[in-house]
Design an enzyme around this catalytic site. Structure first.
Site, PDB file in Angstrom:
ATOM      1  N   GLU A   1       0.880  -1.169   0.000  1.00 54.04           N
ATOM      2  CA  GLU A   1       0.000   0.000   0.000  1.00 54.04           C
ATOM      3  C   GLU A   1       0.916   1.217   0.000  1.00 54.04           C
ATOM      4  O   GLU A   1       1.195   1.790   1.045  1.00 54.04           O
ATOM      5  CB  GLU A   1      -0.922  -0.061   1.219  1.00 54.04           C
ATOM      6  CG  GLU A   1      -2.140   0.820   1.054  1.00 54.04           C
ATOM      7  CD  GLU A   1      -1.864   2.245   1.472  1.00 54.04           C
ATOM      8  OE1 GLU A   1      -1.180   2.974   0.704  1.00 54.04           O
ATOM      9  OE2 GLU A   1      -2.324   2.635   2.559  1.00 54.04           O
TER      10      GLU A   1
ATOM     11  N   GLU B   1       4.723  11.158  -1.289  1.00 56.36           N
ATOM     12  CA  GLU B   1       5.524  10.271  -0.409  1.00 56.36           C
ATOM     13  C   GLU B   1       6.553   9.449  -1.175  1.00 56.36           C
ATOM     14  O   GLU B   1       7.429   8.829  -0.584  1.00 56.36           O
ATOM     15  CB  GLU B   1       4.675   9.340   0.476  1.00 56.36           C
ATOM     16  CG  GLU B   1       3.806  10.072   1.470  1.00 56.36           C
ATOM     17  CD  GLU B   1       3.067   9.165   2.441  1.00 56.36           C
ATOM     18  OE1 GLU B   1       3.689   8.227   2.977  1.00 56.36           O
ATOM     19  OE2 GLU B   1       1.877   9.395   2.670  1.00 56.36           O
TER      20      GLU B   1
HETATM   21  N1  SAH Z   1       0.932  -2.109   4.633  1.00 51.06           N
HETATM   22  C1  SAH Z   1       0.449  -1.375   5.786  1.00 51.06           C
HETATM   23  C2  SAH Z   1       1.188  -0.054   5.973  1.00 51.06           C
HETATM   24  C3  SAH Z   1       1.097   0.904   4.826  1.00 51.06           C
HETATM   25  S1  SAH Z   1       1.923   2.427   5.171  1.00 51.06           S
HETATM   26  C4  SAH Z   1      -1.023  -1.139   5.640  1.00 51.06           C
HETATM   27  O1  SAH Z   1      -1.533  -1.317   4.536  1.00 51.06           O
HETATM   28  O2  SAH Z   1      -1.681  -0.751   6.601  1.00 51.06           O
HETATM   29  C5  SAH Z   1       3.447   2.247   4.324  1.00 51.06           C
HETATM   30  C6  SAH Z   1       4.489   1.570   5.158  1.00 51.06           C
HETATM   31  O3  SAH Z   1       5.605   1.355   4.326  1.00 51.06           O
HETATM   32  C7  SAH Z   1       4.984   2.393   6.326  1.00 51.06           C
HETATM   33  O4  SAH Z   1       4.893   1.629   7.492  1.00 51.06           O
HETATM   34  C8  SAH Z   1       6.419   2.731   5.982  1.00 51.06           C
HETATM   35  O5  SAH Z   1       7.275   2.769   7.107  1.00 51.06           O
HETATM   36  C9  SAH Z   1       6.789   1.613   5.038  1.00 51.06           C
HETATM   37  N2  SAH Z   1       7.790   1.948   4.017  1.00 51.06           N
HETATM   38  C10 SAH Z   1       7.806   3.055   3.225  1.00 51.06           C
HETATM   39  N3  SAH Z   1       8.832   2.995   2.365  1.00 51.06           N
HETATM   40  C11 SAH Z   1       9.478   1.825   2.604  1.00 51.06           C
HETATM   41  C12 SAH Z   1      10.614   1.198   2.025  1.00 51.06           C
HETATM   42  N4  SAH Z   1      11.288   1.785   1.035  1.00 51.06           N
HETATM   43  N5  SAH Z   1      11.002  -0.006   2.515  1.00 51.06           N
HETATM   44  C13 SAH Z   1      10.317  -0.580   3.540  1.00 51.06           C
HETATM   45  N6  SAH Z   1       9.249  -0.028   4.136  1.00 51.06           N
HETATM   46  C14 SAH Z   1       8.818   1.143   3.668  1.00 51.06           C
END
Ligand code: SAH
Length: 453
Positions: free
Chosen positions: A173, A182
């Site tokens: 997501e 973002e």
């Molecule tokens: N999958 C969860 C969280 C979505 S929010 C849900 O659907 O509720 C996006 C998440 O991705 C955040 O927790 C953020 O810390 C993580 N994230 C963002 N970029 C990332 C990256 N390059 N590698 C690993 N995690 C990442």
């Protein structure tokens, strides 16, 4: 993801009103890098893209909090769409190896395991990874279906040290305001290229951006009221009026995030700008040009451009199983989500007549704030449209440096230009969807006049 606007640390969520102003040091550094490039330093395109790393401590600090994961989990449109996409296509997940990119609370990993995944790699860079581990440490008594089915990898997906196998499915997501705020789509695409088996599935499969002109004299007036503070000629003895033009540019460069009334739209949205996540490249994500064309339905004033997106999960057929395509919309006439919608205000409204054709483009270039600088143009009827390549989007940083951008000031009657900083979001709460019933509202209340016969 997506509840986070990196600069306004708060969030795309309306409950978050914490505003942290732009980190000038980062923007100035980016400006210096651009200046160096202008003066002839040779770098390849990849190096030229401002990196997101400077923001990582703030970005991942935000996602390390349960509060912010909760904010996304309780977006029932979002969470139930993901659950439906996974459960209605359990044939895709059955016995599959799955990677959850940016696992957050791990919710998509748990759905995947529930749908029959053989094993899930939950990749999460922030300390939220520890919370996933805590949950998984209790599978003797809680969520027993998860026992030995999920491996937590605490790392940015780009920096994973251990050897991980290629997977059948990548779920993520990675969506921010207007889809791309973002800059997490770049990580999604990275994971696809590195970890997805040939012929594997990525969920979501695509997203589309919709743009439509809106009229909203109240929003315009509220914004100008804030700007007019800088007209003060005797504020505790100080004349602030020399800063009025800069204040106007700055306020109007702030995208307004919030739900808005679909009845304020002056035309049907332009043809959607589709991003196919199975094929889009990182380079394409760095510099997007979104063209649009509307035939306006009302005579009135266009105060700006409204934007929203949809997400689509298209399963591949496996054997006799066709699965079902699942989608969700964040349109103003759809159920509310934490992404809300976004509006880009024009400093000067554009007057149109019902039946006029308005064409234009938004050019969106990545910046160091995990977001995008956006330049845009609208023209009416036969007015020649300019080339988005000439938009000088990078100069938008001048708003925060010294000079007032020249490009913005250029216009003739039937042309408007604007520039916006997607990371400097402001919020609009005034709209109460239930305040005006459909029956009570008439377009002329909003100065929108349908053509007479
Ligand atoms: N999958 C969860 C969280 C979505 S929010 C849900 O659907 O509720 C996006 C998440 O991705 C955040 O927790 C953020 O810390 C993580 N994230 C963002 N970029 C990332 C990256 N390059 N590698 C690993 N995690 C990442």
């Amino acid at each position: 993801m997506a509840s986070q606007p990196p600069t306004n640390v708060g969030s795309t969520d309306s409950a978050m009103i914490h505003v942290e102003f732009t980190d000038l040091a980062i923007l100035q550094q980016q400006q210096q890098q651009q200046d160096q490039r202008k003066t002839g330093a040779h770098e390849d395109a990849d190096d030229a893209a401002p990196s997101v790393e400077a923001r990582d401590p703030i970005y991942f600090g935000y996602y390390a909090l349960l509060t912010h994961q909760q904010n996304m989990l309780i977006d029932s449109v979002r969470t139930s769409t993901y659950q439906s996409a996974i459960m209605q296509n359990h044939h895709v997940f059955q016995d599959a190896l799955v990677m959850d990119v940016g696992a957050g609370s791990g919710v998509l990993s748990y759905f995947s395991a529930y749908a029959g995944a053989r094993h899930v790699y939950a990749v999460e860079a922030s300390n939220m990874a520890r919370r996933i581990r805590q949950l998984l440490a209790r599978t003797d008594t809680h969520n027993t279906f998860l026992k030995d089915r999920v491996t937590v990898v605490q790392s940015k997906v780009e920096d994973i040290k251990e050897e991980l196998p290629k997977v059948d499915v990548i779920i993520s997501e990675p969506i921010g305001v207007l889809l791309f705020h973002e800059r997490m789509l770049e990580s999604f695409v990275y994971a696809r290229d590195k970890y997805l088996k040939p012929g594997g599935t990525i969920f979501p499969s695509s997203g589309s951006i919709f743009l439509s002109p809106f009229t909203d004299a109240i929003l315009y007036t509220e914004t100008m009221t804030k700007v007019r503070f800088w007209e003060s000629t005797n504020f505790y003895g100080i004349d602030f009026s020399p800063l009025f033009d800069e204040a106007k540019d700055e306020y109007f460069a702030m995208p307004v995030v919030g739900h808005f009334d679909p009845k304020s739209l002056m035309a049907a949205p332009a043809a959607p700008y589709a991003m196919d996540f199975t094929t889009i490249t990182r380079e394409e994500l760095l510099d997007l040009v979104i063209p649009f064309e509307w035939t306006v339905s009302y005579t009135g004033l266009i105060h700006g451009i409204g934007g929203w997106f949809d997400l689509v999960f298209t399963p591949p057929p496996i054997g006799d199983e066709l699965g079902s395509t699942v989608s969700m919309s964040t349109a103003p006439n759809a159920a509310n989500t934490h992404w809300q919608q976004v509006r880009f205000l024009l400093t000067e409204p554009l007057a149109v007549n019902a039946g006029d054709v308005v064409r234009g483009w938004l050019r969106c270039r990545v910046n160091a704030m995990r977001s995008y600088m956006i330049a845009g143009e609208l023209v009416v009827n036969e007015t020649p449209i300019s080339d988005p390549a000439d938009a000088g989007v990078t100069e938008a940083l001048a708003l925060h440096v010294e000079e007032r951008p020249k490009w913005l000031a250029e216009r003739v009657g039937s042309r408007r230009r604007g520039r916006w900083m997607l990371h400097e979001q402001t919020y609009a709460y005034s709209y109460q969807p239930n305040a005006a019933t459909d029956a009570a509202f008439k377009p002329e209340f909003a100065c929108m006049y349908p053509p007479s016969n």
